[in-house]
Design a protein around this motif. Structure first.
Motif, PDB file in Angstrom:
ATOM      1  N   LEU A  80      -4.140   6.563   3.935  1.00 11.56           N
ATOM      2  CA  LEU A  80      -4.768   5.314   3.503  1.00 11.56           C
ATOM      3  C   LEU A  80      -6.167   5.313   4.129  1.00 11.56           C
ATOM      4  O   LEU A  80      -6.302   5.383   5.358  1.00 11.56           O
ATOM      5  CB  LEU A  80      -3.953   4.106   4.003  1.00 11.56           C
ATOM      6  CG  LEU A  80      -2.656   3.885   3.220  1.00 11.56           C
ATOM      7  CD1 LEU A  80      -1.690   2.995   4.001  1.00 11.56           C
ATOM      8  CD2 LEU A  80      -2.948   3.277   1.845  1.00 11.56           C
ATOM      9  N   ASP A  81      -7.203   5.271   3.294  1.00 13.35           N
ATOM     10  CA  ASP A  81      -8.574   5.455   3.788  1.00 13.35           C
ATOM     11  C   ASP A  81      -9.009   4.397   4.803  1.00 13.35           C
ATOM     12  O   ASP A  81      -9.928   4.619   5.581  1.00 13.35           O
ATOM     13  CB  ASP A  81      -9.569   5.432   2.610  1.00 13.35           C
ATOM     14  CG  ASP A  81      -9.379   6.649   1.730  1.00 13.35           C
ATOM     15  OD1 ASP A  81      -8.794   7.638   2.219  1.00 13.35           O
ATOM     16  OD2 ASP A  81      -9.797   6.599   0.549  1.00 13.35           O
ATOM     17  N   ILE A 105       2.800  11.973   2.585  1.00 16.17           N
ATOM     18  CA  ILE A 105       2.084  10.694   2.742  1.00 16.17           C
ATOM     19  C   ILE A 105       2.079  10.448   4.240  1.00 16.17           C
ATOM     20  O   ILE A 105       3.134  10.493   4.889  1.00 16.17           O
ATOM     21  CB  ILE A 105       2.814   9.562   1.981  1.00 16.17           C
ATOM     22  CG1 ILE A 105       2.703   9.806   0.473  1.00 16.17           C
ATOM     23  CG2 ILE A 105       2.253   8.198   2.369  1.00 16.17           C
ATOM     24  CD1 ILE A 105       3.607   8.910  -0.375  1.00 16.17           C
ATOM     25  N   THR A 165       7.268  11.148   3.346  1.00 19.33           N
ATOM     26  CA  THR A 165       6.474  10.117   4.015  1.00 19.33           C
ATOM     27  C   THR A 165       6.704  10.146   5.526  1.00 19.33           C
ATOM     28  O   THR A 165       7.839  10.068   5.997  1.00 19.33           O
ATOM     29  CB  THR A 165       6.836   8.718   3.452  1.00 19.33           C
ATOM     30  OG1 THR A 165       6.586   8.723   2.046  1.00 19.33           O
ATOM     31  CG2 THR A 165       6.018   7.611   4.096  1.00 19.33           C
ATOM     32  N   HIS A 205      -1.786  12.855   2.019  1.00 18.41           N
ATOM     33  CA  HIS A 205      -2.374  11.631   1.472  1.00 18.41           C
ATOM     34  C   HIS A 205      -2.393  10.557   2.551  1.00 18.41           C
ATOM     35  O   HIS A 205      -1.361  10.268   3.161  1.00 18.41           O
ATOM     36  CB  HIS A 205      -1.555  11.137   0.280  1.00 18.41           C
ATOM     37  CG  HIS A 205      -1.354  12.197  -0.769  1.00 18.41           C
ATOM     38  ND1 HIS A 205      -2.379  12.655  -1.565  1.00 18.41           N
ATOM     39  CD2 HIS A 205      -0.250  12.903  -1.122  1.00 18.41           C
ATOM     40  CE1 HIS A 205      -1.910  13.592  -2.369  1.00 18.41           C
ATOM     41  NE2 HIS A 205      -0.629  13.765  -2.118  1.00 18.41           N
ATOM     42  N   LYS A 263       2.359   7.001  -6.697  1.00 18.43           N
ATOM     43  CA  LYS A 263       1.392   8.031  -7.115  1.00 18.43           C
ATOM     44  C   LYS A 263       1.861   9.451  -6.782  1.00 18.43           C
ATOM     45  O   LYS A 263       1.554  10.394  -7.482  1.00 18.43           O
ATOM     46  CB  LYS A 263       0.052   7.793  -6.383  1.00 18.43           C
ATOM     47  CG  LYS A 263      -0.978   7.099  -7.249  1.00 18.43           C
ATOM     48  CD  LYS A 263      -2.177   6.672  -6.468  1.00 18.43           C
ATOM     49  CE  LYS A 263      -3.368   7.574  -6.509  1.00 18.43           C
ATOM     50  NZ  LYS A 263      -4.470   6.974  -5.706  1.00 18.43           N
ATOM     51  N   TYR A 264       2.554   9.565  -5.638  1.00 20.11           N
ATOM     52  CA  TYR A 264       2.970  10.902  -5.169  1.00 20.11           C
ATOM     53  C   TYR A 264       4.483  10.920  -4.929  1.00 20.11           C
ATOM     54  O   TYR A 264       4.953  10.950  -3.793  1.00 20.11           O
ATOM     55  CB  TYR A 264       2.219  11.260  -3.873  1.00 20.11           C
ATOM     56  CG  TYR A 264       0.730  11.074  -3.978  1.00 20.11           C
ATOM     57  CD1 TYR A 264      -0.042  11.926  -4.777  1.00 20.11           C
ATOM     58  CD2 TYR A 264       0.083  10.033  -3.290  1.00 20.11           C
ATOM     59  CE1 TYR A 264      -1.415  11.742  -4.902  1.00 20.11           C
ATOM     60  CE2 TYR A 264      -1.289   9.847  -3.401  1.00 20.11           C
ATOM     61  CZ  TYR A 264      -2.029  10.701  -4.206  1.00 20.11           C
ATOM     62  OH  TYR A 264      -3.382  10.514  -4.320  1.00 20.11           O
ATOM     63  N   GLU A 280       2.530   1.874  -3.380  1.00 15.67           N
ATOM     64  CA  GLU A 280       1.556   2.423  -4.335  1.00 15.67           C
ATOM     65  C   GLU A 280       1.380   3.934  -4.124  1.00 15.67           C
ATOM     66  O   GLU A 280       1.366   4.725  -5.069  1.00 15.67           O
ATOM     67  CB  GLU A 280       0.222   1.663  -4.139  1.00 15.67           C
ATOM     68  CG  GLU A 280      -0.960   2.149  -4.956  1.00 15.67           C
ATOM     69  CD  GLU A 280      -0.756   2.045  -6.468  1.00 15.67           C
ATOM     70  OE1 GLU A 280       0.214   1.385  -6.892  1.00 15.67           O
ATOM     71  OE2 GLU A 280      -1.537   2.680  -7.208  1.00 15.67           O
ATOM     72  N   LEU A 281       1.284   4.361  -2.853  1.00 14.12           N
ATOM     73  CA  LEU A 281       1.163   5.801  -2.554  1.00 14.12           C
ATOM     74  C   LEU A 281       2.410   6.545  -3.024  1.00 14.12           C
ATOM     75  O   LEU A 281       2.326   7.626  -3.607  1.00 14.12           O
ATOM     76  CB  LEU A 281       0.984   6.029  -1.051  1.00 14.12           C
ATOM     77  CG  LEU A 281      -0.406   5.805  -0.445  1.00 14.12           C
ATOM     78  CD1 LEU A 281      -0.355   5.999   1.063  1.00 14.12           C
ATOM     79  CD2 LEU A 281      -1.420   6.776  -1.053  1.00 14.12           C
ATOM     80  N   LYS A 282       3.570   5.941  -2.782  1.00 13.16           N
ATOM     81  CA  LYS A 282       4.828   6.600  -3.156  1.00 13.16           C
ATOM     82  C   LYS A 282       4.955   6.710  -4.694  1.00 13.16           C
ATOM     83  O   LYS A 282       5.506   7.669  -5.206  1.00 13.16           O
ATOM     84  CB  LYS A 282       6.027   5.841  -2.561  1.00 13.16           C
ATOM     85  CG  LYS A 282       6.251   6.180  -1.075  1.00 13.16           C
ATOM     86  CD  LYS A 282       7.258   5.262  -0.478  1.00 13.16           C
ATOM     87  CE  LYS A 282       8.561   5.772  -0.058  1.00 13.16           C
ATOM     88  NZ  LYS A 282       8.880   6.971   0.556  1.00 13.16           N
ATOM     89  N   GLN A 302       0.840  -1.215   0.000  1.00  8.51           N
ATOM     90  CA  GLN A 302       0.000   0.000   0.000  1.00  8.51           C
ATOM     91  C   GLN A 302       0.873   1.263   0.000  1.00  8.51           C
ATOM     92  O   GLN A 302       0.577   2.237  -0.680  1.00  8.51           O
ATOM     93  CB  GLN A 302      -0.898   0.007   1.247  1.00  8.51           C
ATOM     94  CG  GLN A 302      -1.938  -1.100   1.244  1.00  8.51           C
ATOM     95  CD  GLN A 302      -2.461  -1.396   2.645  1.00  8.51           C
ATOM     96  OE1 GLN A 302      -2.055  -0.784   3.631  1.00  8.51           O
ATOM     97  NE2 GLN A 302      -3.380  -2.343   2.727  1.00  8.51           N
ATOM     98  N   VAL A 303       1.949   1.222   0.770  1.00  4.34           N
ATOM     99  CA  VAL A 303       2.822   2.399   0.863  1.00  4.34           C
ATOM    100  C   VAL A 303       3.547   2.611  -0.469  1.00  4.34           C
ATOM    101  O   VAL A 303       3.650   3.741  -0.966  1.00  4.34           O
ATOM    102  CB  VAL A 303       3.835   2.250   2.029  1.00  4.34           C
ATOM    103  CG1 VAL A 303       4.751   3.464   2.106  1.00  4.34           C
ATOM    104  CG2 VAL A 303       3.095   2.061   3.354  1.00  4.34           C
TER     105      VAL A 303
END
Ligand code: 13P
Ligand code: SF4
Length: 299
Positions: A251-252, A228, A192, A249, A186-187, A182-184, A179-180
């Protein structure tokens, strides 16, 4: 009809009450609180308040901590069933057994623990002072309870062989490397920040590891415009308020539902009726005080 926030303000004044709230609580609760912060800030604030009544918006170990530090004051938890899942993973009985099996080992307990288990500890710590607390007993054998991730983090930062318990926070432990990553992806320009309750492999991907309050400070001080944030989603409110124009950003799925239980209605109800009073036995109050006081002295 007088708005609820106004009724709370009036009653607070009449009863000499103070409202303390954790950074993960809802925006409405943060807006009506006198102090919002991390566990260490809240403990220090609770220890020095001149109020007669402390309304604690957060989870039960936080209300208990305020009561232990203020045994003669009334501490109210507006939602009495708001508990921390990790705190339940280590009991006082288990720590008594551990002490018998290893009497020389220093037991350091994360404040995210029950009052009964604090009574069996030598020292408490929070996410913001864990390294300092563990370093304060350098050279001794140490067990850190209940969070295995915080224990591993303390070991890596101090170079000490910290024994770990098998507890964890379901919200932070549930954050994965995938998950991390993927965020990295994207952004890519984001800095972080991660809470030390996350797994080691997640912390390894972070630029900053620290308490919720440290994240507010880092976001304010950093030249970075995008972050993040690997902790509970409630942090968004303070981060956006105190670092306007910056983007955060999350994680929902990182939601601690019990931190969200307190509402303006439950706070008003507590103030009016005394609902949710924290009651602890004299034995627990006196036994749990020293480990907490030692932590505050070190801070
Ligand atoms: P902080 O002390 O960093 O606010 O952490 C408390 C907590 O419960 C984190 O999950
Ligand atoms: Fe406990 Fe985790 Fe909720 Fe923090 S986020 S109060 S550690 S369950």
């Amino acid at each position: 009809m007088v708005p609820i926030e106004e009724r709370i303000r009036q009653l607070k004044k009449e009863k000499n009450a103070v409202i303390l709230a954790h950074n993960y609580t809802s925006p409405e609760i943060q807006d009506l609180s006198d102090y919002v912060g991390d566990s260490l800030g809240l403990s220090i604030e609770a220890a020095k308040t001149a109020a007669d009544i402390i309304i604690f918006c957060g989870v039960s170990f936080m209300g208990e901590t305020a009561k232990i530090l203020n045994p003669t004051k009334t501490v109210l938890l507006p939602e009495p069933d708001a508990h921390c899942a990790m705190a339940a993973m280590c009991t006082g009985e288990q720590l008594k057994d551990f002490r018998e099996s290893d009497p020389d080992c220093i037991i350091i307990g994360y404040v995210n623990s029950t009052a009964e288990s604090k009574k069996e500890m030598d020292l408490c710590c929070t996410s913001s002072n864990v390294v300092k607390v563990v370093n304060s007993v350098k050279g001794k054998d140490v067990l850190l309870v209940p969070d295995m991730n915080l224990g591993a983090y303390a070991a890596s930062k101090t170079g000490m062989d910290v024994k770990q318990w098998r507890g964890f926070c379901p919200i932070h432990h549930g954050i994965t490397v995938t998950q991390v990553a993927e965020l990295k992806r994207k952004y890519p320009d984001a800095l972080t920040m991660a809470h030390p309750e996350c797994r080691k492999e997640v912390l390894d991907l972070a630029d900053h590891v620290g308490s919720t309050e440290s994240m507010v400070n880092v976001s304010k001080d950093s030249e970075c415009k995008e972050f993040i944030v690997l902790t509970e989603v409630g942090m968004r409110y303070r981060l956006e308020k105190e670092s306007p124009g910056k983007t955060f950003h999350f994680l929902d799925h990182a939601v601690c539902t019990t931190m969200k239980m307190a509402t303006p209605e439950s706070v008003l109800n507590s103030l009016e009726t005394g609902r949710g009073e924290i009651i602890l036995s004299d034995d627990v109050l006196s036994g749990a005080r020293d480990p907490l006081a030692r932590m505050i002295d070190l801070s």
